[in-house]
Motif scaffolding. Sequence first.
Motif, PDB file in Angstrom:
ATOM      1  N   ALA A  27     -20.089 -61.020   2.050  1.00 13.00           N
ATOM      2  CA  ALA A  27     -21.298 -62.344   2.772  1.00 13.00           C
ATOM      3  C   ALA A  27     -22.663 -62.168   2.785  1.00 13.00           C
ATOM      4  O   ALA A  27     -23.633 -63.245   2.372  1.00 13.00           O
ATOM      5  CB  ALA A  27     -20.622 -61.882   4.573  1.00 13.00           C
ATOM      6  N   LYS A  28     -23.119 -61.322   1.863  1.00 13.28           N
ATOM      7  CA  LYS A  28     -24.259 -60.398   1.457  1.00 13.28           C
ATOM      8  C   LYS A  28     -24.676 -61.278   0.110  1.00 13.28           C
ATOM      9  O   LYS A  28     -25.981 -62.195   0.744  1.00 13.28           O
ATOM     10  CB  LYS A  28     -24.423 -59.245   1.526  1.00 13.28           C
ATOM     11  CG  LYS A  28     -25.649 -59.030   1.036  1.00 13.28           C
ATOM     12  CD  LYS A  28     -26.006 -57.438   0.825  1.00 13.28           C
ATOM     13  CE  LYS A  28     -27.656 -56.911   0.195  1.00 13.28           C
ATOM     14  NZ  LYS A  28     -27.898 -55.465   0.226  1.00 13.28           N
ATOM     15  N   SER A  45     -26.426 -63.207   7.424  1.00 14.99           N
ATOM     16  CA  SER A  45     -26.403 -61.849   7.600  1.00 14.99           C
ATOM     17  C   SER A  45     -25.374 -61.540   8.317  1.00 14.99           C
ATOM     18  O   SER A  45     -25.369 -62.372   9.805  1.00 14.99           O
ATOM     19  CB  SER A  45     -27.828 -61.632   8.955  1.00 14.99           C
ATOM     20  OG  SER A  45     -27.767 -63.437   9.513  1.00 14.99           O
ATOM     21  N   CYS A  46     -24.988 -60.143   8.246  1.00 16.39           N
ATOM     22  CA  CYS A  46     -23.958 -59.943   9.267  1.00 16.39           C
ATOM     23  C   CYS A  46     -24.500 -58.372   9.895  1.00 16.39           C
ATOM     24  O   CYS A  46     -24.995 -57.461   9.150  1.00 16.39           O
ATOM     25  CB  CYS A  46     -23.087 -59.574   8.564  1.00 16.39           C
ATOM     26  SG  CYS A  46     -21.990 -61.191   7.475  1.00 16.39           S
ATOM     27  N   ARG A  47     -23.475 -58.332  11.113  1.00 17.03           N
ATOM     28  CA  ARG A  47     -23.415 -56.917  12.164  1.00 17.03           C
ATOM     29  C   ARG A  47     -21.683 -56.549  12.362  1.00 17.03           C
ATOM     30  O   ARG A  47     -21.095 -56.972  12.276  1.00 17.03           O
ATOM     31  CB  ARG A  47     -24.469 -56.366  12.673  1.00 17.03           C
ATOM     32  CG  ARG A  47     -23.870 -57.394  14.395  1.00 17.03           C
ATOM     33  CD  ARG A  47     -25.107 -57.645  15.378  1.00 17.03           C
ATOM     34  NE  ARG A  47     -24.909 -57.605  16.846  1.00 17.03           N
ATOM     35  CZ  ARG A  47     -25.055 -59.278  16.685  1.00 17.03           C
ATOM     36  NH1 ARG A  47     -24.968 -60.385  16.577  1.00 17.03           N
ATOM     37  NH2 ARG A  47     -24.060 -59.432  18.491  1.00 17.03           N
ATOM     38  N   VAL A  89     -20.526 -60.089  13.241  1.00 17.12           N
ATOM     39  CA  VAL A  89     -20.443 -61.637  13.201  1.00 17.12           C
ATOM     40  C   VAL A  89     -21.983 -61.721  12.476  1.00 17.12           C
ATOM     41  O   VAL A  89     -22.505 -60.871  12.343  1.00 17.12           O
ATOM     42  CB  VAL A  89     -21.500 -61.565  14.689  1.00 17.12           C
ATOM     43  CG1 VAL A  89     -22.318 -62.380  15.862  1.00 17.12           C
ATOM     44  CG2 VAL A  89     -20.366 -59.964  15.965  1.00 17.12           C
ATOM     45  N   CYS A  90     -21.460 -62.552  12.050  1.00 10.81           N
ATOM     46  CA  CYS A  90     -22.382 -63.417  11.184  1.00 10.81           C
ATOM     47  C   CYS A  90     -23.422 -64.847  11.221  1.00 10.81           C
ATOM     48  O   CYS A  90     -22.693 -66.385  12.103  1.00 10.81           O
ATOM     49  CB  CYS A  90     -21.337 -63.314   8.924  1.00 10.81           C
ATOM     50  SG  CYS A  90     -20.630 -61.645   8.984  1.00 10.81           S
ATOM     51  N   GLN A  91     -24.098 -64.837  10.466  1.00 10.30           N
ATOM     52  CA  GLN A  91     -24.724 -65.626  10.780  1.00 10.30           C
ATOM     53  C   GLN A  91     -25.474 -66.440   9.226  1.00 10.30           C
ATOM     54  O   GLN A  91     -25.748 -65.502   8.757  1.00 10.30           O
ATOM     55  CB  GLN A  91     -26.231 -66.428  11.614  1.00 10.30           C
ATOM     56  CG  GLN A  91     -26.740 -66.793  11.774  1.00 10.30           C
ATOM     57  CD  GLN A  91     -28.065 -67.171  13.218  1.00 10.30           C
ATOM     58  OE1 GLN A  91     -28.533 -66.177  12.973  1.00 10.30           O
ATOM     59  NE2 GLN A  91     -28.176 -68.083  13.246  1.00 10.30           N
ATOM     60  N   LYS A  92     -24.967 -67.534   9.059  1.00 11.66           N
ATOM     61  CA  LYS A  92     -25.777 -68.640   7.238  1.00 11.66           C
ATOM     62  C   LYS A  92     -26.582 -68.675   7.791  1.00 11.66           C
ATOM     63  O   LYS A  92     -27.362 -68.892   8.984  1.00 11.66           O
ATOM     64  CB  LYS A  92     -24.727 -69.836   7.418  1.00 11.66           C
ATOM     65  CG  LYS A  92     -24.865 -70.234   5.944  1.00 11.66           C
ATOM     66  CD  LYS A  92     -23.763 -71.218   5.875  1.00 11.66           C
ATOM     67  CE  LYS A  92     -24.251 -72.318   4.892  1.00 11.66           C
ATOM     68  NZ  LYS A  92     -23.377 -73.259   4.292  1.00 11.66           N
ATOM     69  N   LYS A  93     -27.654 -68.130   6.520  1.00 13.53           N
ATOM     70  CA  LYS A  93     -29.138 -68.612   6.357  1.00 13.53           C
ATOM     71  C   LYS A  93     -29.618 -70.217   6.483  1.00 13.53           C
ATOM     72  O   LYS A  93     -28.685 -70.808   5.199  1.00 13.53           O
ATOM     73  CB  LYS A  93     -30.142 -67.479   5.486  1.00 13.53           C
ATOM     74  CG  LYS A  93     -31.953 -68.220   4.958  1.00 13.53           C
ATOM     75  CD  LYS A  93     -31.762 -67.010   4.011  1.00 13.53           C
ATOM     76  CE  LYS A  93     -33.003 -67.679   3.440  1.00 13.53           C
ATOM     77  NZ  LYS A  93     -33.841 -66.433   2.815  1.00 13.53           N
TER      78      LYS A  93
END
Length: 602
Positions: free
Chosen positions: A565-566, A571-573, A588-592
């Motif tokens: 994912a990186k 961005s993931c946590r 929990v990830c969000q696409k840039k």
Amino acid sequence: MKHKDGKYHAQPDKSFKIVPATLLVLVLCGFSFYLGGVFCSEKNRLEGKIVQDVSKTVSTPKEPAVNPLQIKSVAFPECAADYQDYTPCTDPRRWRKYGTHRLTFLERHCPPMLERKQCLVPPPDGYKPPIRWPKSRDECWYRNVPYNWINKQKSNQNWLRKQGEKFMFPGGGTMFPRGVGAYVDLMQDLIPGMKDGTVRTAIDTGCGVASWGGDLLDRGVLTVSLAPRDNHEAQVQFALERGIPAILGVISTQRLPFPSNSFDMAHCSRCLIPWTEFGGIYLLEVHRILRPGGFWILSGPPVNYKNRWRGWNTTVEEQKSDYEKLQDLLTSMCFKMYAKKDDIAVWQKSSDNSCYNKLAEDVYPPKCDESLEPDSAWYTPLRPCVVVPKPELKKSALGSLPKWPERLQVAPQRISNIPGGSASTLKHDDSKWKVRAKHYKKLLPALGTDEIRNVMDMNTVYGGFAAAVIDDPLWVMNVVSSYATNTLPVVYDRGLIGAYHDWCEAFSTYPRTYDLLHLDGLFTAESHRCDMKYVLLEMDRILRPKGYALIRESSYFVDAIASIAKGLRWSCRKEDTEYGVTKEKVLVCQKKLWYSSNSSSR
């Protein structure tokens, strides 16, 4: 000579005196006792060491330690700018490789492994986060779907119009240029079940910009809008940009990715599908996916041909012949005319098997034999035969199911076809997902707000996640793996929507069409078949910039997923599950939001 003790001894000289036998036995016994003591003490010492070493690596016998899968992070390159609307399995670049008969080139044709793209699909120049629901139903950013030609071609039909930086959707269509609201009002007069919760799920074949499905959302009817990637190239993209459920697809030579006896209603508004050609095989597919007692609605040719034929570039005789042929085909499939007014005709599929029992064996279309699985719908060829609903599933007929919303909570009859499926199983599953959804909202506060509209549950079982968020301003596409237990009929019987899919391939949608992707153990279930890298690249393709992914997975896979994912610029946590177990985590990830290197938006 070498003895068992490992020592060499010389052969005794015959001149020596013979030792008395008794003394020799005593010496040998003593020597054996000495060796045995040495062996036992060494054995105990080694066993003690082994136990001590094992205790260092295994904390408890109940939860053995597992070394997480480790993958090095790799930054994926950007795809070329002309791949901004890349749909791998319906790619116009590859159409010429396939035949034009029955539009087979528009069906799914995924690229072979060596031709798969390993790059990030860029957004269009000037892309903005989509307008939020419900405002998005009426307008969207032009730069997000930059197809001005459709505005020029369909402006006279009131589909949409360009106004400044936006596309506006007045709610018109080919057969309802004065607005979809009045069109659906007439439809509800013809089908009272659309008003009282009897009709809940629908499919719109040849959906345009999905105005029909969008209008029905306010009336409690959940519609799958279906269209191919054809000359109206952005139909499905417009639908999803507006926040309306849609999927790329065409009725051609293969079954649609839906189970049998699922939709309460099917609709075609001058969708240009040649219903009476090829032995009515397209109509037979509608019959298969429509549940007993369900409705098929047709507006446009040849309905109302006496008043409309002049505008259809044909003759009244040809239209009359087409209408009579259509009526005969529908009758042979156990449809009956339900209602008709102006440009709208409604037929109803038989709700019991008395009609099918009367069908003669030597007439067309014949009944399908039992060797053809009714729910088999992943690359399954269309067959020129009638799929007869099983008599034991009478409670799945429209009118026998509870009305919406009670329908969501009642265990459908078809759950008994699933190994281990029962009313108590469904109740337990729903309870589990209520707890999980509550936890997800703590981890992702945007869930349940207007920030998240289009949601996909990538590997659902009974639609539990969708049921848990049913009161939120979103809709869920429930995906059931084509390799998993077939639970999708239960999803539809509950009044939800979904599709079959194999995650080793690309999903039938445009890029940037979902706000949230949710999966529960998908990699655990499918990693032996599907390359994790390609699944995550596909997730990135269909996820909107600034969209989210909730990845619930085994601890074995979580770190590897985060590494990939990186490279996707996410961005993931890593978070605990609702019960804080160590064997499972939630990413929990969000696409840039990023733009192509050649974009003027940078």
